[in-house]
Design a protein around this motif. Structure first.
Motif, mmCIF file in Angstrom:
data_model
loop_
_atom_site.group_PDB
_atom_site.id
_atom_site.type_symbol
_atom_site.label_atom_id
_atom_site.label_comp_id
_atom_site.label_asym_id
_atom_site.label_seq_id
_atom_site.Cartn_x
_atom_site.Cartn_y
_atom_site.Cartn_z
ATOM 1 N N VAL A 41 29.003 29.438 62.464
ATOM 2 C CA VAL A 41 28.717 30.011 61.138
ATOM 3 C C VAL A 41 27.913 29.020 60.299
ATOM 4 O O VAL A 41 26.954 29.404 59.621
ATOM 5 N N LEU A 42 28.272 27.744 60.358
ATOM 6 C CA LEU A 42 27.526 26.740 59.583
ATOM 7 C C LEU A 42 26.093 26.603 60.082
ATOM 8 O O LEU A 42 25.164 26.457 59.278
ATOM 9 N N VAL A 43 25.888 26.663 61.393
ATOM 10 C CA VAL A 43 24.522 26.599 61.934
ATOM 11 C C VAL A 43 23.723 27.815 61.472
ATOM 12 O O VAL A 43 22.559 27.693 61.059
ATOM 13 N N LEU A 44 24.342 28.985 61.500
ATOM 14 C CA LEU A 44 23.652 30.202 61.037
ATOM 15 C C LEU A 44 23.293 30.091 59.551
ATOM 16 O O LEU A 44 22.199 30.490 59.140
ATOM 17 N N CYS A 45 24.217 29.550 58.768
ATOM 18 C CA CYS A 45 23.919 29.331 57.343
ATOM 19 C C CYS A 45 22.750 28.367 57.189
ATOM 20 O O CYS A 45 21.878 28.565 56.342
ATOM 21 N N GLY A 46 22.726 27.323 58.015
ATOM 22 C CA GLY A 46 21.626 26.361 57.970
ATOM 23 C C GLY A 46 20.298 27.000 58.326
ATOM 24 O O GLY A 46 19.272 26.721 57.709
ATOM 25 N N LEU A 47 20.311 27.877 59.334
ATOM 26 C CA LEU A 47 19.071 28.541 59.735
ATOM 27 C C LEU A 47 18.557 29.487 58.644
ATOM 28 O O LEU A 47 17.356 29.670 58.498
ATOM 29 N N GLY A 48 19.472 30.052 57.886
ATOM 30 C CA GLY A 48 19.070 30.945 56.799
ATOM 31 C C GLY A 48 18.779 30.223 55.502
ATOM 32 O O GLY A 48 18.341 30.840 54.521
#
Length: 183
Positions: free
Chosen positions: A86-93
């Motif tokens: 989830v944190l990686v996805l937040c970072g990508l967005g």
């Protein structure tokens, strides 16, 4: 130094030390030296890329390692992995979100950030001022930090911590000496 040192102290006091304590309280063995080396290395790698400091994230650790993550301790790694994804996805967005923020009229973002932090600020201030003997050092710390005055190129946040801790130590020593003489 004016920003790095206060951030280091805050990270150690609010994330790394509590993170190890939380993990140990949940029955996990955490090597202090290995975890500090890993977070330090992660911070060094991320810093040139614009990343923030890597830390043990005490709240996330408590959620992912505690009973809330499942009864079977051997499967709690799933909660940690899900949190990381989830944190990686937040970072990508984050780039798209940052561009959206850039489109906001001037002053909107600081106002929203200020409103979002108002509750935390009030709770922190209430906690800092709860004990009568801690009120003066806490008040002086807040005033110096809010002043924005930089001395020798070092920001007010550093001086606020330094003066607040020194005043606290001085007042405690004075109280001990005063109570020793009054007995």
């Amino acid at each position: 130094m004016g920003v790095a040192l206060p951030l280091y102290l805050v990270t150690m006091a609010s994330q790394n030390v509590p993170g190890v304590a939380v993990m140990r309280s949940l029955g996990y063995e955490v090597s202090w030296r290995a975890s500090m080396a890993t977070t330090g290395l992660g911070t060094m790698i991320g810093a040139p890329l614009g990343g923030h400091g890597v830390n043990l994230a005490a709240i996330t650790a408590a959620l992912a390692a505690g009973p809330e993550a499942g009864e079977d301790r051997q499967r709690r790694w799933i909660a940690s992995t899900a949190s990381g994804v989830v944190l990686v996805l937040c970072g990508l967005g984050a780039t798209a979100f940052a561009q959206l923020i850039a489109l906001a009229p001037e002053g909107v973002i600081p106002a929203v950030a200020g409103l979002a932090l108002l509750g935390t600020f009030v709770a922190s201030l209430r906690s800092a001022l709860a004990e009568p003997e801690e009120q003066l050092p806490a008040g002086v710390t807040v005033l110096i930090a809010a002043s924005g005055i930089a001395v020798a190129g070092i920001s007010a946040a550093f001086w606020a911590l330094l003066v607040g801790l020194a005043l606290r130590a001085l007042l405690r020593a004075w109280r001990r000496t005063g109570s020793a003489h009054s007995g």
